[in-house]
Design a protein around this motif. Structure first.
Motif, short mmCIF file in Angstrom:
data_model
loop_
_atom_site.label_atom_id
_atom_site.label_comp_id
_atom_site.label_asym_id
_atom_site.label_seq_id
_atom_site.Cartn_x
_atom_site.Cartn_y
_atom_site.Cartn_z
N ALA A 81 -20.08 42.82 64.30
CA ALA A 81 -20.34 41.43 64.70
C ALA A 81 -19.63 41.09 66.00
O ALA A 81 -20.16 40.34 66.83
N ALA A 82 -18.44 41.63 66.20
CA ALA A 82 -17.71 41.39 67.45
C ALA A 82 -18.42 42.01 68.65
O ALA A 82 -18.25 41.54 69.79
N ARG A 83 -19.23 43.05 68.41
CA ARG A 83 -19.97 43.67 69.51
C ARG A 83 -21.29 42.96 69.80
O ARG A 83 -21.92 43.22 70.82
N TRP A 84 -21.72 42.06 68.90
CA TRP A 84 -23.04 41.46 69.06
C TRP A 84 -23.20 40.62 70.32
O TRP A 84 -24.25 40.70 70.98
N PRO A 85 -22.23 39.80 70.74
CA PRO A 85 -22.45 39.03 71.98
C PRO A 85 -22.74 39.92 73.19
O PRO A 85 -23.69 39.67 73.94
N GLY A 86 -21.95 40.97 73.36
CA GLY A 86 -22.18 41.87 74.48
C GLY A 86 -23.47 42.66 74.31
O GLY A 86 -24.21 42.88 75.29
N PHE A 87 -23.74 43.09 73.10
CA PHE A 87 -24.97 43.83 72.80
C PHE A 87 -26.19 42.97 73.10
O PHE A 87 -27.16 43.42 73.73
N ALA A 88 -26.16 41.70 72.68
CA ALA A 88 -27.29 40.80 72.91
C ALA A 88 -27.51 40.57 74.39
O ALA A 88 -28.65 40.57 74.87
N ALA A 89 -26.42 40.36 75.13
CA ALA A 89 -26.55 40.12 76.56
C ALA A 89 -27.11 41.36 77.27
O ALA A 89 -28.00 41.26 78.14
N GLU A 90 -26.61 42.52 76.90
CA GLU A 90 -27.08 43.77 77.52
C GLU A 90 -28.54 44.04 77.19
O GLU A 90 -29.33 44.44 78.06
N LEU A 91 -28.91 43.79 75.93
CA LEU A 91 -30.29 44.04 75.52
C LEU A 91 -31.24 43.06 76.18
O LEU A 91 -32.35 43.44 76.59
N THR A 92 -30.84 41.81 76.30
CA THR A 92 -31.68 40.83 76.98
C THR A 92 -31.92 41.23 78.43
O THR A 92 -33.05 41.15 78.94
N GLU A 93 -30.88 41.72 79.08
CA GLU A 93 -31.03 42.16 80.48
C GLU A 93 -31.91 43.40 80.57
O GLU A 93 -32.77 43.51 81.45
N ALA A 94 -31.73 44.34 79.64
CA ALA A 94 -32.48 45.60 79.70
C ALA A 94 -33.95 45.41 79.36
O ALA A 94 -34.81 46.15 79.85
N SER A 95 -34.25 44.44 78.50
CA SER A 95 -35.62 44.27 78.01
C SER A 95 -36.35 43.11 78.67
O SER A 95 -37.58 43.05 78.65
N GLY A 96 -35.60 42.14 79.20
CA GLY A 96 -36.21 40.92 79.72
C GLY A 96 -36.73 40.00 78.64
O GLY A 96 -37.51 39.09 78.91
N ALA A 97 -36.28 40.22 77.39
CA ALA A 97 -36.80 39.46 76.24
C ALA A 97 -35.70 38.64 75.60
O ALA A 97 -34.53 39.02 75.60
N MET A 98 -36.09 37.51 75.01
CA MET A 98 -35.17 36.71 74.22
C MET A 98 -35.08 37.26 72.81
O MET A 98 -36.04 37.83 72.29
N LEU A 99 -33.92 37.08 72.17
CA LEU A 99 -33.67 37.66 70.86
C LEU A 99 -33.54 36.62 69.76
O LEU A 99 -33.40 36.99 68.59
N GLY A 100 -33.56 35.34 70.11
CA GLY A 100 -33.28 34.33 69.10
C GLY A 100 -31.83 34.36 68.64
O GLY A 100 -31.53 33.98 67.51
N TYR A 101 -30.94 34.81 69.52
CA TYR A 101 -29.51 34.91 69.18
C TYR A 101 -28.88 33.52 69.23
O TYR A 101 -28.95 32.84 70.26
N ARG A 102 -28.28 33.09 68.12
CA ARG A 102 -27.70 31.76 68.01
C ARG A 102 -26.31 31.84 67.41
O ARG A 102 -26.04 32.67 66.54
N THR A 103 -25.43 30.92 67.87
CA THR A 103 -24.00 31.03 67.54
C THR A 103 -23.44 29.76 66.92
O THR A 103 -22.24 29.52 66.98
N GLU A 104 -24.29 28.94 66.27
CA GLU A 104 -23.78 27.70 65.69
C GLU A 104 -22.82 27.95 64.52
O GLU A 104 -22.02 27.08 64.17
N GLY A 105 -22.90 29.11 63.90
CA GLY A 105 -22.06 29.40 62.76
C GLY A 105 -22.81 29.20 61.45
O GLY A 105 -23.99 28.82 61.42
N THR A 106 -22.11 29.47 60.35
CA THR A 106 -22.70 29.40 59.02
C THR A 106 -21.91 28.45 58.14
O THR A 106 -20.67 28.50 58.10
N LEU A 107 -22.63 27.59 57.43
CA LEU A 107 -22.03 26.73 56.41
C LEU A 107 -22.28 27.35 55.05
O LEU A 107 -23.41 27.70 54.71
#
Length: 394
Positions: A81-107
């Motif tokens: 999970a700690a790697r996900w922010p960097g992974f998401a940013a790298e993948l978005t740049e590499a693919s040009g696609a949005m991932l629906g990555y959201r960081t509001e947290g969980t209740l």
């Protein structure tokens, strides 16, 4: 393993350096990482992305998924999970696609006094592990999500538990892997002996059992998808994981207006959607968020998580087969564990020293159960009803 030379030394060879079996999130992420290191990679799957990743909710929940007796698995979840922010940013740049990555947290919430008591036992355990869990009174819960039912007795916030949309993730990974040079082969693998590559990575979800002899079994999950009326966004922002009159349920809001409601956990191999499961999930969901009763019901679906005897993934070389690496058995955690699995397996492929994180998840922990692994991996056929694509689930 591919040792002794830099990855670029293998690019021009006709024989692939790496054959990946399974084009779900795990397989595609491994392929992307390996191809990006200069290796010649093929990915084999008859229907990429059609496994459990197409059903999964995409919760990245190392805190909410921290359960009693699974400390080593929790450590792996937290690391990934700690790697996900960097992974998401790298993948978005590499693919040009949005991932629906959201960081509001969980209740995490409890509807009744009994529900809250059960939830609090787990939250206390999670806090003892040092995980970020903040207990909230009912009034504080509604400051975060006013739409919660007045009956909700209490809850907690896990701010680092995020989400991604698996139905966007898989196409993005396919694009990134292709752009890095990986080649998709749209066919089923019946025997590992049919693959000609220096290293084979089995990321075939439930199909890994027939290919390798490893104890991976299908664990059925039924899921519902709703849509907010009038095409608007859902009336809540956080992922909500709740206990409602003893029923466990999660509610995942999407930017598109979709809400994913799930999921059952059934030791069954069929993919039938049952009226009873839909009734239980909808009842629990509406008890927690009454406005969901007005949402459109757009999909009911079932899929299979690849489970193992200890509910933990299988990562690493098969006993007696250093050229065959397993990356399977992720059960509920395939999406959240995608970044760390891809990195650890790519390191093994390129001859790196095994990361200590891998030690609890090695395939040889099941050696007594899989004494025919060598023969199975060399030539066993996949059963006709057994899928061979990656069956990630979360």
């Amino acid at each position: 393993m591919l040792t002794g030379r830099s990855p670029s030394a293998y690019v021009d060879r006709a024989r692939p350096d790496v054959a990946v079996v399974g084009a779900g999130p795990i397989g595609l992420a491994v392929a992307w990482r390996c191809a990006a290191r200069g290796l010649r990679v093929t990915v084999h799957d008859p229907a990429p992305g059609s496994g459990a990743s197409s059903v999964a909710a995409g919760m990245l929940s190392p805190v909410a998924e921290a359960h009693f007796g699974e400390r080593e698995l929790t450590d792996l979840l937290v690391e990934s999970a700690a790697r996900w922010p960097g992974f998401a940013a790298e993948l978005t740049e590499a693919s040009g696609a949005m991932l629906g990555y959201r960081t509001e947290g969980t209740l995490m919430v409890g509807l009744t006094g009994d529900d809250l008591a059960e939830a609090r036992r787990l939250w206390a355990y999670q806090q003892d592990l040092g995980l970020p869990v903040t207990p909230l009174r009912p009034s504080e819960l509604r400051e975060h999500e006013p739409a919660l039912a007045p009956r909700v007795r209490g809850g907690a916030l896990a701010p680092t538990d995020h989400q991604v949309d698996p139905r966007l993730l898989v196409p993005a990974l396919r694009t990134a892997a292709r752009r890095a040079g990986a080649v998709l082969v749209p066919g089923a693998v019946r025997r590992l002996a049919d693959l000609d590559a220096a290293v084979t990575v089995v990321a075939a979800g439930c199909g890994a059992a027939a290919l390798t002899g490893l104890p991976v079994r299908p664990v059925k999950g039924q899921v519902i998808r709703l849509r907010a009326p009038d095409g608007g966004p859902p009336g809540f922002r956080h992922v909500i994981r709740g206990y409602a009159d003893g029923e466990h349920v999660y509610l995942v809001p999407r930017d598109t207006g979709e809400v994913v409601v799930g999921a059952t956990v059934e030791e069954r191999g069929d993919t039938s959607v049952t009226a009873g499961a839909v009734l239980r999930l909808l009842r629990a969901a509406v008890e927690l968020l009454p406005e969901l009763a007005e949402y459109d019901l757009v999909e009911t679906v079932a899929g299979h998580r690849p489970g193992t005897p200890d509910n933990a993934p299988i990562l690493g070389a098969l006993p007696g087969r250093p050229d065959v690496l397993a990356a399977t058995g992720h059960h509920r955690h395939g999406i959240v564990l995608t970044p760390v699995t891809a990195d650890l397996i790519a390191d093994l492929v390129t001859g790196g020293a095994p990361d200590p994180l891998l030690a609890p998840f090695r395939p040889d922990r099941f050696a007594a159960r899989a004494d025919s692994v060598g023969a199975a991996s060399a030539g066993a056929a996949v059963a006709p009803n057994q899928r061979t694509e990656e069956e990630s689930w979360s």
